[in-house]
Design an enzyme around this catalytic site. Sequence first.
Site: not given
Length: 145
Positions: A104, A106
Amino acid sequence: MSELEKDCLFCKIIRGEIPSYTVFENDDVKAFLDISQVTKGHTLLIPKKHLENIFDYSQEDAAKYLQYIPTVAKAIRESDPAIKGMNLEVNNGEIAGQAVMHSHIHLIPRYSEDDDMVVPHVDNSSQYSEKNYQAVANAIKSNLE
């Protein structure tokens, strides 16, 4: 969705088993608000394929999933005229601060220089000579595919 893991938090979000505040989604990726909201609009962009971190990406994976970073970043910036910049953060492995073992990114909007967000970086340049820099560069180059 056979490429998802049963017990992965983000795979559960992709499957809809856990709710999220989705801001963008297509067949390849999902972007949703990070529950911590380091700053207002803090968003996570995840592939809809379980990849633990960037080290698991093939060139094809990178082309398929990372192409959406500008789309989501621009949408976040346009959502609030007070946004002055943005940090992109990718933590790979527990030692680097990765808390959920599903790749992932951010996207953290920045509103002012005194927004209490700390971006820790250390300047170790005094420990390196030209020879040291070249040795590190050569070691990395020798491992490129």
